[in-house]
Design a protein around this motif. Structure first.
Motif, PDB file in Angstrom:
ATOM      1  N   UNK A  64       0.850  -1.193   0.000  1.00 36.13           N
ATOM      2  CA  UNK A  64       0.000   0.000   0.000  1.00 36.13           C
ATOM      3  C   UNK A  64       0.886   1.243   0.000  1.00 36.13           C
ATOM      4  N   UNK A  65       0.641   2.196  -0.883  1.00 32.79           N
ATOM      5  CA  UNK A  65       1.476   3.412  -0.937  1.00 32.79           C
ATOM      6  C   UNK A  65       1.418   4.185   0.385  1.00 32.79           C
ATOM      7  N   UNK A  66       2.526   4.822   0.719  1.00 28.71           N
ATOM      8  CA  UNK A  66       2.582   5.618   1.953  1.00 28.71           C
ATOM      9  C   UNK A  66       1.517   6.706   1.948  1.00 28.71           C
ATOM     10  N   UNK A 118      -3.253   9.535   4.162  1.00 32.41           N
ATOM     11  CA  UNK A 118      -4.630  10.046   4.034  1.00 32.41           C
ATOM     12  C   UNK A 118      -5.521   9.486   5.130  1.00 32.41           C
ATOM     13  N   UNK A 119      -5.396   8.194   5.399  1.00 33.06           N
ATOM     14  CA  UNK A 119      -6.196   7.581   6.458  1.00 33.06           C
ATOM     15  C   UNK A 119      -5.856   8.193   7.815  1.00 33.06           C
ATOM     16  N   UNK A 136      -0.612   1.342  15.334  1.00 38.10           N
ATOM     17  CA  UNK A 136      -0.090  -0.027  15.384  1.00 38.10           C
ATOM     18  C   UNK A 136      -0.488  -0.848  14.157  1.00 38.10           C
ATOM     19  N   UNK A 137      -1.198  -0.225  13.233  1.00 31.57           N
ATOM     20  CA  UNK A 137      -1.499  -0.874  11.949  1.00 31.57           C
ATOM     21  C   UNK A 137      -0.670  -0.274  10.817  1.00 31.57           C
ATOM     22  N   UNK A 138       0.256   0.626  11.166  1.00 30.61           N
ATOM     23  CA  UNK A 138       1.139   1.238  10.177  1.00 30.61           C
ATOM     24  C   UNK A 138       2.421   0.421  10.041  1.00 30.61           C
ATOM     25  N   UNK A 139       2.981   0.315   8.860  1.00 29.07           N
ATOM     26  CA  UNK A 139       4.315  -0.280   8.736  1.00 29.07           C
ATOM     27  C   UNK A 139       5.306   0.505   9.591  1.00 29.07           C
ATOM     28  N   UNK A 140       6.071  -0.150  10.453  1.00 34.63           N
ATOM     29  CA  UNK A 140       7.011   0.582  11.313  1.00 34.63           C
ATOM     30  C   UNK A 140       7.968   1.478  10.539  1.00 34.63           C
ATOM     31  N   UNK A 141       8.324   1.092   9.323  1.00 35.08           N
ATOM     32  CA  UNK A 141       9.252   1.898   8.530  1.00 35.08           C
ATOM     33  C   UNK A 141       8.673   3.255   8.165  1.00 35.08           C
ATOM     34  N   UNK A 169       5.480   9.496   9.006  1.00 32.65           N
ATOM     35  CA  UNK A 169       4.136   9.405   8.441  1.00 32.65           C
ATOM     36  C   UNK A 169       3.213  10.456   9.042  1.00 32.65           C
ATOM     37  N   UNK A 170       3.420  10.790  10.309  1.00 30.18           N
ATOM     38  CA  UNK A 170       2.618  11.834  10.955  1.00 30.18           C
ATOM     39  C   UNK A 170       2.868  13.179  10.268  1.00 30.18           C
TER      40      UNK A 170
END
Length: 577
Positions: A213-215, A220-221, A470-475, A486-487
Motif C-alpha cells: 500500500x502506498x505511503x 490520508x487515512x 499499530x497498523x502502520x508499517x514501522x518503517x 508518516x505523521x
C-alpha cells in the motif's frame, strides 16, 4: 480531577467512613456505599436500570454511542449526560460496552453487592483502590484514600525505587503500601468476599499491514483520523486553547483546531527568560501561520520555586518532570482567559515514534546478550535517571529492606517482550504508551488542568489513533533517522516546512542554573533537613555531594536533585514517613 470515594463494606459504618473523609453519601446498598468529595468540578452521580455510579466522564463520540444503544432498543434523550450513556453501555453489554467509548472516564459502579471500577482506554483519568480487613475502598483521588480511616498508610519502598528510576510510577504500584492504581482499559470487579476480578476491554495490539500500500494512502487515512480526533475534542460554541511548544505534535493540533473550529483559537507558549534557550521562534511561527491569538508566558526560577510544593501536592503520584509547574501556571492563564478546554500535542512520541526510541534501537542492533532482562535493563538506563545510582544513594537500611524486592525490570519487560507486537519499534511504543503515557503524561495533564478549572484534552492519545498507529508499517513511523515521518506527511499541507523539517529538541528548563539560585535554599532545607534525615532513605553525604555538584557527570546532578526534591515534597504533602 474530582475526588469521589467509594467504600465497600461487609458491615455497617460506611456513612461514618465517608463522613470522616468529608464526603457526601450519595448511594448505599447492602453494605456498599458511594460518596462524593466536594473537591472536583467533574464528579457526577449517574443511574441506569438497576445501577448507580459516581465518577467523571467526558465522551467524544456521544452520537455514535447513542445510535448503538438505540439500535438495541435503548432510547436516550440527546441531552443525556455522558456518564449515564456509559452506564447504559455497561448495563446492556457488560465490560465490553466500554470498548467503543472514546473519551476520558473513571467510574465506580454499584452493581448488586459488588463495586465495579472502570478506567478509560489510555488512562486519561485515574483510579486507586485498597483493601483493609473486610473492606474495599476506591477513589479517583489518592489523597482521599490516604484519609480513609481504615487504611494504615505506610511508605512503599519498592515504589520509591521505581520513582527514582522512571521519574514517575510506571504501573499499579503507588507510594502508599497496599494501595494500587488501576491500569487503563480495564474493568475491575471488587467483591465483598475479597475477590477481585479484572477484565480487559481494550489493549493495544499490532494489526497486519500491507507493505504494497502506498505511503500516501496511509497518510490520508491518518489525516482523517487526526481530523476526527481534534474535531471531537473541540468545545461546541466556545473558544479553545492549545499548549503550543512549536514542535510537530502541538503544531499540528493547533493547525487542525484553527482549520476545523468555528470559534477563536488561543495558543500559549512558555519560556524561562531570554538568557536561556527557547522555542519561541517556532511557536510564534506556527501561531502566525494559523492565525491564533498567541500568548507567551515567562516563568523565572523564583516563580517555579514558589509554586513547586503546591504543584507536587496536586499529584496523586509524584512526577519528576520539571515542566509540571509551568503546565499548572499555563492552565491557570487559560482559565483566566475564560477557556474551559485546552488541547495539547501530548501523545505524538509514544504513539508515533519519537526520539526516545533511538538509543534502544541502537542497543538492540549491537547487543550480544540475548537475555530479555538485558533489554529491560537497557530501557531503564535510557531514562538517564537514578537507576545506576540506587545502591550508591540508598542507605544500608533501605537497601536491606529492599533485598528481596522484585526487579525493576518487571515494569517494562512484559511490554518489551509482548507477543502482541512483532516489530521491535512497536514494542517500544507499546511500552511507552502503557508506562509513561498512562502514568506520567496523561495524569499530569489531567491534574494540572483540572486544578485550574479547565479540561485538558489530548487528541493524539485518542484510542482509534493508537489502533491506527499499530497498523502502520514501522518503517513509515521511523524512516531512516526521520522520526514520526508518516505523521508529518499527514499534515504537511498545514504547517510551514520549517516546522516539518526541524528535529525534535524538547523544552528544557534551566534546573541546573536554578539550583545555584532560587531553588538552592529550598533544596538544601528540604533534602538535608531533619525530616528527610529521619526517613533514613538516602545517604546524607551522597545528597550533600550532589548538592555541591561533586561525584557526578556534568549536568546529571540537577536531574537527580530534582527527583529527590519532588519526592520529598510529595511525601510531606501526603504525610508519609
Amino acid at each position: 480531577m474530582s475526588g469521589w470515594l467509594c467504600a465497600t463494606l461487609t458491615t455497617g459504618g460506611s456513612e461514618h467512613d465517608l463522613a470522616a473523609m468529608g464526603a457526601t453519601l450519595v448511594a448505599s446498598n447492602r453494605g456498599v456505599a458511594l460518596g462524593a468529595l466536594p473537591d472536583g468540578c467533574h464528579t457526577q452521580v449517574f443511574s441506569a436500570d438497576h445501577l448507580v455510579a459516581v465518577g467523571a466522564v467526558t465522551l467524544f463520540n456521544r452520537t455514535e454511542l447513542l445510535d448503538t444503544l438505540r439500535r438495541d432498543g435503548v432510547v436516550l434523550s440527546g441531552d443525556c449526560v455522558d456518564g449515564a450513556i456509559l452506564l447504559h453501555l455497561y448495563a446492556r453489554y457488560g465490560p465490553r460496552g466500554f470498548a467503543a467509548a472514546d473519551g476520558m472516564f473513571a467510574l465506580a459502579i454499584l452493581d448488586g453487592d459488588d463495586l465495579v471500577l472502570v478506567r478509560d482506554h489510555v488512562g486519561t483519568r485515574t483510579l486507586f483502590y485498597a483493601r483493609s480487613g473486610n473492606h474495599w475502598a476506591a477513589s479517583a483521588s489518592l489523597r482521599a484514600l490516604r484519609a480513609w480511616p481504615r487504611l494504615n498508610a505506610r511508605l512503599n519502598l519498592n515504589a520509591v525505587r521505581a520513582f527514582l528510576t522512571f521519574a514517575y510510577l510506571p504501573g499499579s504500584e503507588t507510594l502508599i503500601d497496599g494501595v494500587s492504581e488501576m491500569l487503563p482499559g480495564r474493568c475491575l470487579r471488587l467483591c465483598a468476599n475479597g475477590a477481585c476480578h479484572e477484565e480487559v476491554f481494550w489493549e493495544p495490539r499490532e494489526a497486519e499491514w500491507d507493505e504494497t500500500v502506498p505511503a500516501e494512502a496511509y497518510a490520508r487515512r491518518l489525516r482523517d483520523l487526526l481530523e476526527q480526533a481534534v474535531t471531537a475534542r473541540l468545545p461546541a460554541g466556545q473558544p479553545v486553547g492549545v499548549f503550543l511548544s512549536g514542535g510537530i505534535d502541538s503544531s499540528l493540533v493547533t493547525a487542525l483546531a484553527a482549520r476545523l473550529h468555528d470559534q477563536p483559537v488561543r495558543t500559549y507558549a512558555i519560556n524561562f527568560g531570554r538568557e536561556f534557550p527557547n522555542e519561541l521562534a517556532y511557536s510564534g511561527l506556527v501561531a502566525a501561520h494559523c492565525g491564533t491569538a498567541h500568548t507567551v508566558l515567562t516563568f523565572d526560577g523564583k516563580t517555579i520555586a514558589d509554586h513547586l510544593a503546591e504543584t507536587v501536592a496536586l499529584l496523586d503520584c509524584p512526577v519528576g518532570d520539571p515542566l509540571t509547574t509551568p503546565n499548572l501556571l499555563l492552565a491557570r492563564a487559560a482559565a483566566r482567559d475564560g477557556l474551559s478546554v485546552i488541547l495539547n500535542g501530548e501523545g505524538g512520541d509514544p504513539v508515533f515514534g519519537g526520539p526516545k526510541n533511538q538509543p534502544m534501537l541502537a542497543f538492540e542492533f549491537h547487543r550480544d546478550d540475548l537475555n530479555p532482562t538485558a533489554r529491560a535493563s537497557a530501557y531503564l538506563r535510557s531514562y538517564q535517571k537514578c537507576y545506576d545510582q540506587l545502591d550508591h544513594l540508598l542507605t544500608v537500611d533501605a537497601r536491606n529492606a529492599l533485598r528481596d524486592a522484585p526487579p525493576l525490570e518487571r515494569h517494562v519487560q512484559p511490554y518489551l517482550e509482548s507477543p502482541r507486537m512483532t516489530s521491535y519499534l512497536n514494542r517500544l511504543l507499546y511500552t511507552n504508551l502503557r508506562t509513561k503515557g498512562a502514568h506520567h503524561i496523561l495524569p499530569k495533564v489531567e491534574r494540572m488542568t483540572a486544578a485550574s478549572g479547565v479540561e485538558g484534552r489530548s487528541p493524539l492519545f485518542a484510542f482509534p489513533l493508537v489502533d491506527a498507529a499499530f497498523a502502520l508499517p514501522p518503517a513509515l513511523k521511523l524512516r531512516g533517522v526521520q522520526e514520526k515521518w508518516i505523521l508529518k506527511q499527514a499534515v504537511r499541507d498545514l504547517l510551514p516546512p520549517t516546522i516539518l523539517q526541524r528535529p525534535k529538541s524538547g523544552m528544557l528548563m534551566p534546573v541546573q542554573y536554578w539550583l545555584h539560585g532560587p531553588l538552592r535554599d529550598l533544596a538544601n532545607d528540604l533534602l538535608l533537613g531533619p525530616q528527610a534525615r529521619a526517613r533514613g532513605l538516602f545517604r546524607e553525604q551522597v545528597v550533600r555531594d550532589w548538592m555541591q555538584h561533586r561525584d557526578l557527570v556534568w549536568r546529571r546532578h540537577g536531574q537527580f536533585i530534582w527527583l529527590l526534591l519532588t519526592l520529598e515534597l510529595w511525601l510531606r504533602a501526603f504525610d508519609l514517613c
